[in-house]
Motif scaffolding. Structure first.
Motif, PDB file in Angstrom:
ATOM      1  N   VAL A   1      34.334 -15.922 -35.616  1.00  0.00           N
ATOM      2  CA  VAL A   1      33.639 -14.808 -35.589  1.00  0.00           C
ATOM      3  C   VAL A   1      32.183 -15.336 -36.041  1.00  0.00           C
ATOM      4  O   VAL A   1      31.200 -15.302 -36.684  1.00  0.00           O
ATOM      5  CB  VAL A   1      34.441 -13.494 -36.851  1.00  0.00           C
ATOM      6  CG1 VAL A   1      33.438 -13.125 -37.741  1.00  0.00           C
ATOM      7  CG2 VAL A   1      35.284 -13.645 -36.169  1.00  0.00           C
TER       8      VAL A   1
ATOM      9  N   GLU B   1      28.386 -14.021 -35.414  1.00  0.00           N
ATOM     10  CA  GLU B   1      27.266 -13.855 -36.349  1.00  0.00           C
ATOM     11  C   GLU B   1      26.203 -14.596 -36.433  1.00  0.00           C
ATOM     12  O   GLU B   1      25.167 -13.589 -36.863  1.00  0.00           O
ATOM     13  CB  GLU B   1      27.977 -13.789 -37.462  1.00  0.00           C
ATOM     14  CG  GLU B   1      28.701 -12.472 -37.578  1.00  0.00           C
ATOM     15  CD  GLU B   1      29.565 -11.979 -39.118  1.00  0.00           C
ATOM     16  OE1 GLU B   1      29.908 -12.725 -39.707  1.00  0.00           O
ATOM     17  OE2 GLU B   1      30.678 -11.455 -39.065  1.00  0.00           O
ATOM     18  N   ASP B   2      26.397 -16.052 -36.452  1.00  0.00           N
ATOM     19  CA  ASP B   2      25.086 -16.719 -36.677  1.00  0.00           C
ATOM     20  C   ASP B   2      24.381 -16.711 -35.740  1.00  0.00           C
ATOM     21  O   ASP B   2      23.577 -16.623 -35.175  1.00  0.00           O
ATOM     22  CB  ASP B   2      25.551 -18.074 -36.865  1.00  0.00           C
ATOM     23  CG  ASP B   2      26.470 -17.956 -38.380  1.00  0.00           C
ATOM     24  OD1 ASP B   2      26.407 -17.277 -39.426  1.00  0.00           O
ATOM     25  OD2 ASP B   2      27.011 -19.383 -39.117  1.00  0.00           O
TER      26      ASP B   2
ATOM     27  N   ASN C   1      28.638 -10.179 -29.435  1.00  0.00           N
ATOM     28  CA  ASN C   1      29.132  -9.576 -30.940  1.00  0.00           C
ATOM     29  C   ASN C   1      29.988 -10.194 -32.088  1.00  0.00           C
ATOM     30  O   ASN C   1      31.137 -10.175 -30.833  1.00  0.00           O
ATOM     31  CB  ASN C   1      29.259  -8.539 -30.970  1.00  0.00           C
ATOM     32  CG  ASN C   1      29.666  -7.396 -29.751  1.00  0.00           C
ATOM     33  OD1 ASN C   1      30.583  -7.171 -30.074  1.00  0.00           O
ATOM     34  ND2 ASN C   1      29.222  -6.529 -28.801  1.00  0.00           N
ATOM     35  N   ALA C   2      29.736 -10.191 -32.579  1.00  0.00           N
ATOM     36  CA  ALA C   2      30.828 -10.341 -33.611  1.00  0.00           C
ATOM     37  C   ALA C   2      32.085  -9.562 -33.985  1.00  0.00           C
ATOM     38  O   ALA C   2      33.700  -9.303 -34.477  1.00  0.00           O
ATOM     39  CB  ALA C   2      30.613 -10.585 -34.759  1.00  0.00           C
ATOM     40  N   GLU C   3      31.879  -8.106 -33.724  1.00  0.00           N
ATOM     41  CA  GLU C   3      32.825  -7.008 -33.164  1.00  0.00           C
ATOM     42  C   GLU C   3      33.708  -6.865 -32.345  1.00  0.00           C
ATOM     43  O   GLU C   3      35.219  -7.075 -32.621  1.00  0.00           O
ATOM     44  CB  GLU C   3      32.329  -5.676 -33.452  1.00  0.00           C
ATOM     45  CG  GLU C   3      31.392  -5.484 -34.469  1.00  0.00           C
ATOM     46  CD  GLU C   3      32.225  -4.955 -35.650  1.00  0.00           C
ATOM     47  OE1 GLU C   3      33.450  -4.501 -35.800  1.00  0.00           O
ATOM     48  OE2 GLU C   3      32.193  -5.893 -37.164  1.00  0.00           O
TER      49      GLU C   3
ATOM     50  N   GLY D   1      24.281 -12.637 -34.396  1.00  0.00           N
ATOM     51  CA  GLY D   1      23.946 -11.558 -34.931  1.00  0.00           C
ATOM     52  C   GLY D   1      24.776  -9.933 -34.916  1.00  0.00           C
ATOM     53  O   GLY D   1      26.052  -9.910 -34.962  1.00  0.00           O
TER      54      GLY D   1
END
Length: 90
Positions: A82, A86-87, A52-54, A90
């Motif tokens: 990042v 996300e791509d 995950n991007a977080e 998600g």
């Protein structure tokens, strides 16, 4: 029947230990490129992060890639990773 032990890796963002298959490998190649390794088998020094991007944003704050790769990593590289995370996830 005996269950096979799954390899564990530590996330450079949140610091949680998970199964290797649940994480993404980020690689520093020989020509000092930092890329996402979706196969997990590319040559180079690797670091693992949650999907995950977080967690990538947390790694930016804690400079997790700098510590893992033992080189200074620019903010642009983190931001690029990042966006890729996300791509992809998600």
């Amino acid at each position: 029947m005996i269950k096979k032990k799954q390899p564990q890796r530590l996330c450079i963002g949140c610091g949680i230990q998970k199964d290797k298959k649940e994480m993404v490998r980020i690689v520093r190649t020989e020509d000092i490129q930092i890329i996402i390794d979706e196969t997990g088998k590319k040559n180079g020094r690797g670091a693992y992060i949650c999907k995950n991007a977080e967690c990538m944003k947390k790694a930016l704050k804690s400079r997790g890639l700098d510590r893992s790769f033992k080189i200074p990593v620019s903010k642009e590289v983190y931001e690029n990773l990042v966006l890729q995370m996300e791509d992809l996830y998600g």
